[in-house]
Design an enzyme around this catalytic site. Structure first.
Site, PDB file in Angstrom:
ATOM      1  CG  HIS A   1       1.745  15.284 -23.776  1.00 57.96           C
ATOM      2  ND1 HIS A   1       2.454  16.458 -23.938  1.00 57.96           N
ATOM      3  CD2 HIS A   1       2.593  14.416 -23.179  1.00 57.96           C
ATOM      4  CE1 HIS A   1       3.672  16.298 -23.435  1.00 57.96           C
ATOM      5  NE2 HIS A   1       3.789  15.072 -22.980  1.00 57.96           N
TER       6      HIS A   1
ATOM      7  CG  HIS B   1      -0.676  10.362 -24.848  1.00 54.81           C
ATOM      8  ND1 HIS B   1      -1.231  10.964 -23.749  1.00 54.81           N
ATOM      9  CD2 HIS B   1       0.656  10.275 -24.583  1.00 54.81           C
ATOM     10  CE1 HIS B   1      -0.274  11.225 -22.851  1.00 54.81           C
ATOM     11  NE2 HIS B   1       0.876  10.813 -23.350  1.00 54.81           N
TER      12      HIS B   1
ATOM     13  CG  ASN C   1      -1.211  16.230 -20.176  1.00 63.11           C
ATOM     14  OD1 ASN C   1      -0.185  15.571 -20.029  1.00 63.11           O
ATOM     15  ND2 ASN C   1      -2.234  16.159 -19.353  1.00 63.11           N
TER      16      ASN C   1
ATOM     17  CG  HIS D   1       6.711  10.868 -25.137  1.00 59.14           C
ATOM     18  ND1 HIS D   1       5.342  10.678 -25.176  1.00 59.14           N
ATOM     19  CD2 HIS D   1       6.912  11.934 -24.317  1.00 59.14           C
ATOM     20  CE1 HIS D   1       4.752  11.572 -24.394  1.00 59.14           C
ATOM     21  NE2 HIS D   1       5.683  12.346 -23.857  1.00 59.14           N
TER      22      HIS D   1
ATOM     23  CE  LYS E   1      -0.421  13.712 -14.677  1.00 60.25           C
ATOM     24  NZ  LYS E   1      -0.726  14.159 -16.042  1.00 60.25           N
TER      25      LYS E   1
ATOM     26  NE  ARG F   1      -4.098  -1.996   1.850  1.00 65.02           N
ATOM     27  CZ  ARG F   1      -4.042  -3.080   2.596  1.00 65.02           C
ATOM     28  NH1 ARG F   1      -3.141  -3.186   3.547  1.00 65.02           N
ATOM     29  NH2 ARG F   1      -4.903  -4.050   2.418  1.00 65.02           N
TER      30      ARG F   1
ATOM     31  CD  GLU G   1       7.367  15.967 -22.676  1.00 71.63           C
ATOM     32  OE1 GLU G   1       6.920  17.028 -22.208  1.00 71.63           O
ATOM     33  OE2 GLU G   1       6.645  14.999 -22.952  1.00 71.63           O
TER      34      GLU G   1
ATOM     35  NE  ARG H   1       0.894  16.753 -13.016  1.00 74.30           N
ATOM     36  CZ  ARG H   1       1.613  16.011 -12.196  1.00 74.30           C
ATOM     37  NH1 ARG H   1       1.401  16.100 -10.899  1.00 74.30           N
ATOM     38  NH2 ARG H   1       2.540  15.209 -12.648  1.00 74.30           N
TER      39      ARG H   1
ATOM     40  CE  LYS I   1       5.708  17.182 -14.430  1.00 70.45           C
ATOM     41  NZ  LYS I   1       5.721  15.953 -15.192  1.00 70.45           N
TER      42      LYS I   1
ATOM     43  CD  GLU J   1      -3.665  16.211 -15.783  1.00 68.87           C
ATOM     44  OE1 GLU J   1      -2.518  15.760 -15.565  1.00 68.87           O
ATOM     45  OE2 GLU J   1      -4.278  16.004 -16.825  1.00 68.87           O
TER      46      GLU J   1
HETATM   47  N1  GLY Z   1       3.627  14.748 -17.948  1.00 72.79           N
HETATM   48  C1  GLY Z   1       2.545  15.554 -17.522  1.00 72.79           C
HETATM   49  C2  GLY Z   1       2.418  15.665 -16.038  1.00 72.79           C
HETATM   50  O1  GLY Z   1       3.294  15.238 -15.314  1.00 72.79           O
HETATM   51  O2  GLY Z   1       1.433  16.162 -15.559  1.00 72.79           O
END
Ligand code: GLY
Length: 334
Positions: free
Chosen positions: A224, A228, A221, A240, A133, A111, A175, A217, A203, A213
């Site tokens: 993205h 994706h 993206n 990517h 993330k 956990r 990026e 946040r 960031k 998010e």
């Molecule tokens: N890669 C996008 C984020 O970390 O929110």
């Protein structure tokens, strides 16, 4: 000499150390009381860093295929057999694949156990390793299973970038290019350590404002949604950062059609991408209709198709964009 950026998240705040040789700080970053470390890495990562406590190295498959639930199960079972508990720590050494996977394992094993990242790719250092993330892929799409799980510390050793295959370094620049449009300004004028640190700072600020998010946040993206879809449709043949670069060019075309930006700003997008030698056109093999269908499976697609777009207020999420606009913009990048 390292540059330290704090990700300020109250009791889950942590430092990100950026610079040549930052990996040597690993023993100092091991959380207090942790007596044993499971070091998760890939055979293809040429860096083995000693955490300074008892540890075992667990190698996972090379490449994106390591980000699977089968690998999560395998690693958790190996850790269980070896007697790891919540008083121990996971150290992930590698690029985004390793830190996403190792972070996710840290979030679910017993956990949740503590986690430190040593990020060894440009893409990881400016994005994947920062912000908590974590996750793995499903055959249906990237990162569809995951958790928010903040590390205790992140080490972005810019020495490791010198051994990156050039296409992978280039992919990281996709990026970096993104941060130009998130308030980064002339990042290309900075030296490498400062440039990585500037991206990490942007960031960290965004993550601090919206860790899970709920809103802001999503700007991380930028580029993205299409990226994706390209990666899913193309079975990851485009790297990517290259897919993000095409996605950034696409987002500019959509924003132009919605009168959010003018032609000069579209040209500015292409100029920045070209400056980093990044693509801004769709590979011929991809079917625009299939890509548009994939948009609706995106995790941001809560209220119709949502894209992150530039505009007078900077970059922000825009909901419910008309499919005709999306299709027309797709033609502009073919
Ligand atoms: N890669 C996008 C984020 O970390 O929110």
């Amino acid at each position: 000499m390292t540059i330290t950026i704090e990700v300020p998240l109250a009791d889950r705040s942590y430092p990100v150390h950026v610079g040549a040789g930052a990996r040597e700080l690993l023993p100092e970053m091991i959380p207090a009381g942790a007596t044993r470390a499971a070091v998760i890495t890939q055979a293809g990562i040429p860096w083995r860093v000693d955490p300074g406590i008892e540890h075992e190295v667990i190698e996972v498959p090379d490449g994106e295929s390591a980000k699977s639930l089968a690998v999560v199960e395998d690693v958790c079972r190996r850790m269980a057999r070896a007697g790891y508990t919540r008083s121990h720590v996971i150290v992930g050494i590698g690029g985004g694949v390793v830190t996403d996977l190792a972070g996710f394992i840290a979030s679910v094993y017993h956990r949740g156990i503590r986690f430190v990242s040593v990020s060894t790719t440009l893409l990881g250092q400016v994005d994947a390793a920062i912000g908590g993330k974590t996750g793995v892929n499903l055959p249906e799409g990237k990162n569809l299973v995951g958790a928010f799980w903040q590390p205790s510390a992140v080490l972005c050793d810019t020495d490791t970038l010198a051994t990156l295959p050039p296409p992978e370094y280039q992919s990281g620049m996709g990026e970096v290019a993104k941060y130009h449009f998130l308030g980064g300004g002339a990042l290309d004028q900075l030296d490498l350590d400062e440039r990585v640190a500037a991206c990490v700072q942007i960031k960290a600020d965004v993550v601090a404002a919206d860790e899970r998010e709920g809103g802001r946040r999503a700007i991380l993206n930028y580029g993205h949604t299409l990226a994706h879809a390209i990666e899913t449709a193309g079975e990851y043949h485009l790297r990517h950062g290259e897919a993000v670069a095409v996605g950034i060019a696409y987002a500019a075309e959509v924003a132009r059609r919605l009168d959010r930006i003018d032609d000069a700003r579209v040209a500015e997008h292409r100029r920045v991408l070209s400056a980093y030698d990044l693509p801004f056109r769709l590979p011929d093999a991809l079917d625009p209709g299939e890509l548009l269908d994939l948009f609706s499976r995106d995790k941001k697609a809560i209220d119709g198709i949502t894209l992150v777009l530039d505009g007078d207020n900077g970059v922000e999420a825009v909901v419910g964009i008309d499919r005709d606009v999306l299709a027309d913009a797709m033609e502009a990048i073919r």
